[in-house]
Design an enzyme around this catalytic site. Sequence first.
Site, PDB file in Angstrom:
ATOM      1  N   CYS A  33       0.840  -1.212   0.000  1.00  0.00           N
ATOM      2  CA  CYS A  33       0.000   0.000   0.000  1.00  0.00           C
ATOM      3  C   CYS A  33       0.870   1.255   0.000  1.00  0.00           C
ATOM      4  O   CYS A  33       0.546   2.248  -0.674  1.00  0.00           O
ATOM      5  CB  CYS A  33      -0.914   0.020   1.228  1.00  0.00           C
TER       6      CYS A  33
HETATM    7  C1  BEZ Z   1       0.543  -4.604   1.809  1.00  0.00           C
HETATM    8  O1  BEZ Z   1       0.088  -3.523   1.473  1.00  0.00           O
HETATM    9  O2  BEZ Z   1       1.734  -4.847   1.751  1.00  0.00           O
HETATM   10  C2  BEZ Z   1      -0.369  -5.683   2.285  1.00  0.00           C
HETATM   11  C3  BEZ Z   1      -1.542  -5.381   2.944  1.00  0.00           C
HETATM   12  C4  BEZ Z   1      -2.348  -6.397   3.411  1.00  0.00           C
HETATM   13  C5  BEZ Z   1      -1.999  -7.722   3.179  1.00  0.00           C
HETATM   14  C6  BEZ Z   1      -0.822  -8.015   2.479  1.00  0.00           C
HETATM   15  C7  BEZ Z   1      -0.016  -7.003   2.030  1.00  0.00           C
END
Ligand code: BEZ
Length: 211
Positions: free
Chosen positions: A45
Amino acid sequence: MAVQLGDIAPDFVQESTEGTIKFHDWIGDKWAVLFSHPKDFTPVCTTELGAVAKLKPEFEKRNVKVIGLSVDPVTDHRKWAQDIQDTQGAALNFPLLGDADKKVSNLYGMIHPNANDTLTVRSVFVIGPDKKVKLTITYPASTGRNFDEILRVIDSLQLTANHKVATPVNWKDGQDCIIVPSLSDEDAKKLFPKGWKALKPYLRVTPQPNR
Ligand code: BEZ
């Protein structure tokens, strides 16, 4: 009931990093991209929000406003914004909805319980100035999106909203288009003075009409 293409995008009032957002008023007469990400302070994210911040001029060129969402509170978004700036070399320059009460997530079906029963998936909604949903895409949490692809689709949506063409596989702005099959050759002659190449009667390729 899922939000589907052609539906009026559900309106809402929700808090954001840029104050209270009344969604339809906020869109105004522009296009909008509403996208969810699973959680603040997560790696993928963080990269996505940095990328969208860098692409803001490209969205603006297309008359598009961008707004993100996760089910974290605005106070967390504000703290996380510093990490985005530190690691991605771009400051958050668009609003992030703090959807801690899941009001918007539920309205748009951004929580897919069999994937994760509390966090949002990576949803994308492109909404036109008429407030109708033009595109929906859903990615899993583990895969960061390609926002260049979102821009590419917006180019196609804006072109096909104004001209009787469709865009072929992997089309990019400036490339040849396809005359919609519902248009007769007689009518096509009036609308496409540059002509077309008919590979089949239903497959008529023409230069991009607004170029
Ligand atoms: C991420 O943004 O890295 C992420 C968020 C939730 C689950 C897996 C990855």
